[in-house]
Design an enzyme around this catalytic site. Structure first.
Site, PDB file in Angstrom:
ATOM      1  N   TYR A 103       0.860  -1.189   0.000  1.00 58.86           N
ATOM      2  CA  TYR A 103       0.000   0.000   0.000  1.00 58.86           C
ATOM      3  C   TYR A 103       0.890   1.230   0.000  1.00 58.86           C
ATOM      4  O   TYR A 103       1.845   1.320   0.773  1.00 58.86           O
ATOM      5  CB  TYR A 103      -0.887   0.014   1.253  1.00 58.86           C
ATOM      6  CG  TYR A 103      -1.730   1.273   1.341  1.00 58.86           C
ATOM      7  CD1 TYR A 103      -3.011   1.309   0.802  1.00 58.86           C
ATOM      8  CD2 TYR A 103      -1.223   2.440   1.922  1.00 58.86           C
ATOM      9  CE1 TYR A 103      -3.771   2.462   0.843  1.00 58.86           C
ATOM     10  CE2 TYR A 103      -1.974   3.599   1.961  1.00 58.86           C
ATOM     11  CZ  TYR A 103      -3.249   3.597   1.427  1.00 58.86           C
ATOM     12  OH  TYR A 103      -3.995   4.751   1.453  1.00 58.86           O
ATOM     13  N   GLU A 125      -3.342   7.389  -4.449  1.00 64.69           N
ATOM     14  CA  GLU A 125      -3.188   6.114  -3.736  1.00 64.69           C
ATOM     15  C   GLU A 125      -2.961   4.965  -4.709  1.00 64.69           C
ATOM     16  O   GLU A 125      -3.617   4.885  -5.742  1.00 64.69           O
ATOM     17  CB  GLU A 125      -4.467   5.846  -2.923  1.00 64.69           C
ATOM     18  CG  GLU A 125      -4.439   4.549  -2.139  1.00 64.69           C
ATOM     19  CD  GLU A 125      -5.813   4.244  -1.521  1.00 64.69           C
ATOM     20  OE1 GLU A 125      -6.068   4.677  -0.391  1.00 64.69           O
ATOM     21  OE2 GLU A 125      -6.620   3.582  -2.203  1.00 64.69           O
TER      22      GLU A 125
END
Ligand code: GDP
Ligand code: MN
Length: 379
Positions: A101, A189
């Site tokens: 992530y 993201e």
């Protein structure tokens, strides 16, 4: 404004972040051509602006051309969490060794950008943040200093990356930061950022949101938004087109004013007298009759609105223009909604005359208008 995955990935690629090869299709007929280009197996991804597509059936793998066309047909006529799937991103399947992530967002409390990184990417980051907060690395960036090498090194070190992988991660972070700045984003993201079996880092997903207040600096994005309003309702699209500040609320009294302060004070009045505002609609200063008509039209169309309180203080704005706009909007909508107009200022007398001639209630005291609007909404 949220960007679709394929739009985000196109930006990533321009900033040197690796993405899988992919093609966007919008009809099942295009799938065989897409598979020819991409090869097999291929990943078919629904382009909808909802999170957790994986869990909701929006990410499927196809091992043959037949399977791909079956999946494409199915997905392009389906909904993911209530949103119609109009486009698919067809991508080469990447062999994943680990899902990472990585994001940059704004920490408003700290007044800084923050890089978030975790070796536990892939699934809900919120869940990991709650369950295993120590597994998320946070690096804060003072916007006046900007992203520096020491930030990048700190991130790599904390995530346990070294050598070539650390430098690959570094260039991705630099790319993400430049996107943040160049596009006035409030979030970029990658989840997951795939560490592949041959030690590459590839962005398998892309989520970018742009600060709506900065859209005027990005005409290319604004025109994308015009073509595809995404999660905006039709009335929000109209409001944006005219440059009104419009916030939809869940009450039943429409509120419209000129100037943010007056409009907010009007909401306060409605609340004070026991009503529930259905909108904050600021039409701005110097509103012409066309603008008034367009703005009121938005409220008249809404079925959840029972009464409308219009609060206008005419300075540059002329009351007769406002009155004509109101009358025209009512006529065009053929509406029988009860409207209560407080109208004072420039050319007030002329404005009132127009309202009276057309059977519309006017007030000089805004409390009185608010009380009447609340009363009408509860009948
Ligand atoms: P989201 O559920 O909406 O966040 O959609 P993602 O694009 O993140 O995809 C969800 C999951 O699908 C990822 O976490 C991966 O596990 C898997 N996935 C997506 N693309 C690929 C791919 O190219 N190869 C493989 N093996 N898995 C993929
Ligand atoms: Mn994802």
């Amino acid at each position: 404004m949220r960007l679709y995955e394929f739009e985000g990935k196109e930006i990533f690629s321009r900033y040197g972040i690796r993405i899988p090869r992919g093609v966007v299709i919008s009809s099942p007929e295009e799938i065989s051509e897409a598979i020819k280009k991409i090869g097999l197996p291929a990943i078919l991804k629904a382009q909808v602006l909802v999170g957790g597509r994986g869990k909701a059936g929006g990410i499927r793998i196809a091992n043959s051309a037949d399977e791909a066309s079956g999946i494409a047909r199915e997905m392009l006529s389906s909904e993911i969490r209530g949103v119609r799937v109009r486009r698919l991103l067809v991508e080469e399947a990447v062999k994943i060794a680990r899902e990472i992530y990585l994001s940059i967002t704004i920490d408003r409390g700290a007044r800084k950008y923050v890089i978030l990184g975790s070796l536990e990417g892939g699934i809900d980051i919120e869940e990991i943040a709650a369950r295993k907060p120590e597994s998320i690395v946070r690096i804060y960036i003072d916007p006046l200093i900007g992203l520096r090498n020491y930030h990048v090194r700190a991130l790599s070190n904390s995530m346990g990356f070294s050598g070539e992988l650390a430098s690959k991660l570094g260039s991705i972070v630099i790319g993400l930061y430049r996107i943040m700045i160049d596009y006035d984003a409030d979030l970029v993201e990658i989840n997951p950022l795939a560490l592949t079996e041959n030690h590459d880092l590839v962005a398998l997903d892309a989520k970018i949101t742009i600060d709506d207040n900065a859209l005027y600096r990005h005409p290319d994005l604004a025109s994308l938004l015009e073509k595809d309003p995404r999660d905006m309702d039709e009335d929000e699209v109209v409001a944006r087109k005219h440059g009104f500040s419009y916030v939809k609320l869940d009450g039943d009294i429409g509120i419209m004013g000129n100037g943010a302060g007056l409009t907010m004070a009007s909401m306060d009045l409605v609340k004070l007298y026991g009503g529930k505002p259905a909108s904050f609609l600021d039409i701005g200063g110097g509103a012409s009759r066309e603008r008034v008509k367009a703005a009121l039209g938005i409220l008249l169309k809404r079925r959840d609105i029972k009464s409308i309180f219009i609060n206008i203080y005419g300075g540059i704005t002329r009351c007769d223009e406002v009155a004509m706009g109101i009358v025209e909007a009512m006529k065009e909508a053929g509406s029988d909604k009860k409207i209560f107009v407080r109208l004072v200022g420039t050319r007030e007398e002329e404005g009132r005359k127009i309202l009276v001639e057309n059977g519309i209630k006017y007030f000089t005291d805004d409390s009185e208008a608010a009380i009447e609007a609340v009363r009408a909404s509860s009948r």
